[in-house]
Design a protein around this motif. Structure first.
Motif, PDB file in Angstrom:
ATOM      1  N   ASP A   1       0.832  -1.210   0.000  1.00 31.77           N
ATOM      2  CA  ASP A   1       0.000   0.000   0.000  1.00 31.77           C
ATOM      3  C   ASP A   1       0.865   1.258   0.000  1.00 31.77           C
ATOM      4  N   ARG A   2       1.949   1.223   0.759  1.00 34.68           N
ATOM      5  CA  ARG A   2       2.798   2.419   0.846  1.00 34.68           C
ATOM      6  C   ARG A   2       3.505   2.689  -0.478  1.00 34.68           C
ATOM      7  N   VAL A   3       4.015   1.657  -1.119  1.00 27.88           N
ATOM      8  CA  VAL A   3       4.679   1.848  -2.407  1.00 27.88           C
ATOM      9  C   VAL A   3       3.712   2.448  -3.421  1.00 27.88           C
ATOM     10  N   VAL A   4       2.506   1.919  -3.486  1.00 25.40           N
ATOM     11  CA  VAL A   4       1.503   2.440  -4.415  1.00 25.40           C
ATOM     12  C   VAL A   4       1.167   3.890  -4.094  1.00 25.40           C
ATOM     13  N   GLN A   5       1.042   4.204  -2.813  1.00 24.12           N
ATOM     14  CA  GLN A   5       0.713   5.573  -2.424  1.00 24.12           C
ATOM     15  C   GLN A   5       1.856   6.527  -2.757  1.00 24.12           C
ATOM     16  N   PHE A   6       3.090   6.100  -2.528  1.00 24.29           N
ATOM     17  CA  PHE A   6       4.241   6.932  -2.881  1.00 24.29           C
ATOM     18  C   PHE A   6       4.274   7.211  -4.385  1.00 24.29           C
ATOM     19  N   VAL A   7       4.001   6.197  -5.182  1.00 23.03           N
ATOM     20  CA  VAL A   7       3.986   6.376  -6.634  1.00 23.03           C
ATOM     21  C   VAL A   7       2.969   7.440  -7.029  1.00 23.03           C
ATOM     22  N   LYS A   8       1.809   7.383  -6.419  1.00 26.47           N
ATOM     23  CA  LYS A   8       0.760   8.357  -6.726  1.00 26.47           C
ATOM     24  C   LYS A   8       1.140   9.753  -6.242  1.00 26.47           C
ATOM     25  N   ASP A   9       1.617   9.845  -5.001  1.00 26.57           N
ATOM     26  CA  ASP A   9       1.922  11.152  -4.421  1.00 26.57           C
ATOM     27  C   ASP A   9       3.067  11.858  -5.141  1.00 26.57           C
ATOM     28  N   PHE A  10       4.075  11.095  -5.562  1.00 23.63           N
ATOM     29  CA  PHE A  10       5.252  11.693  -6.188  1.00 23.63           C
ATOM     30  C   PHE A  10       5.203  11.624  -7.714  1.00 23.63           C
ATOM     31  N   LYS A  11       4.077  11.169  -8.229  1.00 28.41           N
ATOM     32  CA  LYS A  11       3.852  11.125  -9.682  1.00 28.41           C
ATOM     33  C   LYS A  11       4.975  10.375 -10.399  1.00 28.41           C
ATOM     34  N   ALA A  12       5.338   9.241  -9.833  1.00 27.28           N
ATOM     35  CA  ALA A  12       6.392   8.414 -10.438  1.00 27.28           C
ATOM     36  C   ALA A  12       5.858   7.740 -11.701  1.00 27.28           C
ATOM     37  N   ASP A  13       6.682   7.711 -12.733  1.00 28.89           N
ATOM     38  CA  ASP A  13       6.313   7.067 -13.995  1.00 28.89           C
ATOM     39  C   ASP A  13       6.705   5.595 -14.028  1.00 28.89           C
ATOM     40  N   GLY A  14       7.625   5.206 -13.173  1.00 25.23           N
ATOM     41  CA  GLY A  14       8.084   3.825 -13.129  1.00 25.23           C
ATOM     42  C   GLY A  14       8.819   3.551 -11.835  1.00 25.23           C
ATOM     43  N   VAL A  15       8.994   2.273 -11.509  1.00 27.90           N
ATOM     44  CA  VAL A  15       9.642   1.857 -10.265  1.00 27.90           C
ATOM     45  C   VAL A  15      10.805   0.930 -10.587  1.00 27.90           C
ATOM     46  N   VAL A  16      11.965   1.224 -10.018  1.00 34.45           N
ATOM     47  CA  VAL A  16      13.122   0.324 -10.097  1.00 34.45           C
ATOM     48  C   VAL A  16      13.183  -0.455  -8.788  1.00 34.45           C
ATOM     49  N   TYR A  17      13.085  -1.767  -8.903  1.00 36.28           N
ATOM     50  CA  TYR A  17      13.084  -2.646  -7.722  1.00 36.28           C
ATOM     51  C   TYR A  17      14.487  -3.235  -7.574  1.00 36.28           C
TER      52      TYR A  17
END
Length: 568
Positions: A359-375
């Motif tokens: 949930d936190r990762v998804v929320q961070f993506v939304k809040d910071f308008k991330a276009d992609g995630v590097v895992y």
């Protein structure tokens, strides 16, 4: 809490068991100093003129020099130095006991070879680096009076046994879940036992007044950290992610109040700072295993390749610094409960289930308008490796692509990772329907196979790349090539046919990828008035314009490309 004591064991064979003279701290090994300084030289020469960052660069240069001497001075005055290995250790209790916490983690590659003489080779590189560094006379390890190790993974549990051969070592039992009353009670008991042990070792009583002051001090530190992250929400951000990550990384080693004051000054400067990149730069979030300086290859490669890191969810970044401690009352018991609750809600991958992290990762993506995630997964870090598929599944629901990178502290895979990151960023650019940003060739600051950062050009560096001497003189990093630098760099642009409203593909027209052939997507970067160069960029998937997560889109193509590469 278990107290491990192997110092008098007749079977103790570790080189760490030898007595060391703490009055004379040994300097950092030359190879490590070169690695550290060259990485910092690169960051300092490309930070877009942010003067407040100078403190953090210099602090890392002196982390095992003047900073270690500060700790030695405090130790000689009677203070205890508590070495910690994880975000689960409640720093509030250490500070309230008038002791000094210091993180023992390190990102050096060179000590790993020494550690592998004792530890298995297929072991966590973070643990091997830490252990090898202790064998190389780590100043911080020499200074600590006690080491506190949480049971977040099997590697750390067994590492505690080895470290106990040289130093008193406490093991804090972390429950496997944070969602049951039994787990909460177990963790609260561990916190209470930790408090008693600190009082015994330091000889100082942890009073309600001292505990409240420590909570307020660290809450202010977290508030300043969140201010720094809020500034990174700007489009484009005023600071490179590699610099912001360095700042949060140093919070583990610096004096708490001094770090908070310096970070606040940095935020004040960033309020007026111009963007460090163009609006077309893909916004990237990093999550997964810890990233510890000077192994900075992932952040540097992302931003050398035309992306910008706007957020992280890693142990050496936002995890410890994000959530404040909230106590209903300021009684000692209530504060201990609040401390236990805060640290148990850590989004570490050690918990099962771990829905809070998803949930936190998804929320961070939304809040910071991330276009992609590097895992990011360190080799043999099984708990984060196992969670990758669940994070990817959660991100697919909001149509965000993920790039999984498994690596270690060596530099042998730098060019392979660079290629994958460049392809990932171009796919993001195609999804956004904007040209990929033009990047300037840079020296091989990420390092070589021997860990000597910046000592040689990489194989992928073009002949016209700047030399290290030229790079150091740069005052502000500008991703746009200047006319004087581009007179001989003219390349033939290749256009991509992009339709504003593509028709639904027929089965015969659906883009496919096979192990024996890859499709190429190229873009023509729009030149600025001062730039005359167009570049050709290549991805491992065919360009697609639909942002939806269906078969044949960039997400599906990127996933197929990764699977093909893994099969190869």
């Amino acid at each position: 809490m278990d107290i491990v004591d192997n110092q008098n064991s007749p079977t103790a064979q570790s080189a760490m068991a030898e007595t060391r003279d703490q009055s004379q701290l040994k300097p950092l090994a030359p190879a490590l100093a070169i690695n550290l300084n060259e990485q910092l030289d690169y960051l300092a020469s490309h930070n877009s003129g942010i003067s407040s960052m100078k403190y953090f660069y210099e602090l890392y240069r002196e982390l095992y020099g003047n900073r270690a001497k500060e700790l030695l001075y405090q130790k000689q005055k009677g203070k205890k130095i508590i070495g910690v290995l994880c975000n689960f250790i409640p720093l509030e209790l250490i500070i309230a006991a008038d002791a000094i916490p210091i993180r023992l983690c390190t990102g050096f590659q060179e000590p790993i070879l020494l550690a592998e003489e004792i530890l298995p080779r297929n072991f966590c590189p973070l643990i091997k680096s830490l252990y090898g560094f202790t064998l190389m006379n780590s100043p911080h390890f020499d200074l600590v009076d006690v080491i506190v190790v949480p049971t977040t993974c099997d590697g750390k549990k067994k590492l505690a046994e080895i470290l106990a051969e040289a130093k008193p070592t406490w093991v804090m039992e972390v429950p496997h879940t944070n969602e049951t009353p039994q787990a909460r009670q177990l963790w609260l008991t561990e916190i209470q036992l930790f408090k008693k042990q600190l009082e015994k070792v330091t000889g100082n009583k942890i009073t309600a007044k001292k505990l409240r002051a420590a909570i307020e001090l660290l809450n202010h530190k977290r508030a300043v950290t969140r201010r720094l992250y809020e500034l990174r929400k700007r489009t484009p951000p005023p600071i490179w992610g590699r610099d912001a990550m360095l700042v949060t990384n140093l919070s583990l080693f610096d004096d708490t109040k001094r770090w908070t004051d310096r970070t606040e000054a940095l935020c004040n400067e960033l309020e007026k700072q111009k963007p460090v990149c163009g609006i077309s730069y893909p916004r990237v979030m990093i999550t997964g295993s810890p990233t510890v300086f000077p192994t900075w290859k992932i952040p540097i490669l992302i931003e050398e390749s035309g992306g910008v890191i706007v957020m992280d969810d890693i142990c050496t970044g936002s995890k410890e610094l994000w959530d404040p401690i909230e106590s209903a009352n300021w009684t000692k018991n209530d504060m201990l409960i609040a401390i236990a609750d805060k640290y148990l809600m850590n989004t570490c991958a050690c918990f099962t289930p771990n829905l809070i992290r998803q949930d936190r990762v998804v929320q961070f993506v939304k809040d910071f308008k991330a276009d992609g995630v590097v895992y990011h997964v360190l080799q043999a870090c099984h708990i984060y490796g196992m969670e990758q598929m669940r994070i990817e599944k959660a991100l697919k629901k909001i149509d965000i692509p993920l790039l999984n990178i498994e690596t270690d502290f060596s530099q042998e895979d730098v060019e392979q990772i660079r290629t994958r990151i460049e392809a990932f960023l171009e796919i993001i650019s195609l999804r956004k329907n904007v040209p990929a940003p033009v990047t300037v060739p840079t020296p091989a600051v990420v390092g070589t196979a021997t860990g000597q950062v910046g000592s040689a050009q990489t194989a992928a560096a073009p002949a016209h790349a700047h030399t290290p001497a030229q790079a150091v003189t740069v005052q502000a990093f500008d991703p746009t090539p200047k006319p004087a630098q581009t007179q001989t760099q003219t390349q033939t642009p290749v256009q991509v046919q992009v339709s504003a409203a593509p028709a639904a593909p027929t089965p015969s027209a659906t883009p496919t990828l096979t192990p024996t052939a890859t499709a190429t997507a190229t873009t023509s970067a729009t030149p600025t008035p001062t730039a005359t160069v167009t570049t050709t960029q290549t991805a491992t998937a065919t360009a697609a314009t639909s942002p939806t997560n269906t078969q044949g889109t960039p997400i599906a193509q990127a996933k197929s490309a990764r699977e093909d590469k893994n099969q190869g």
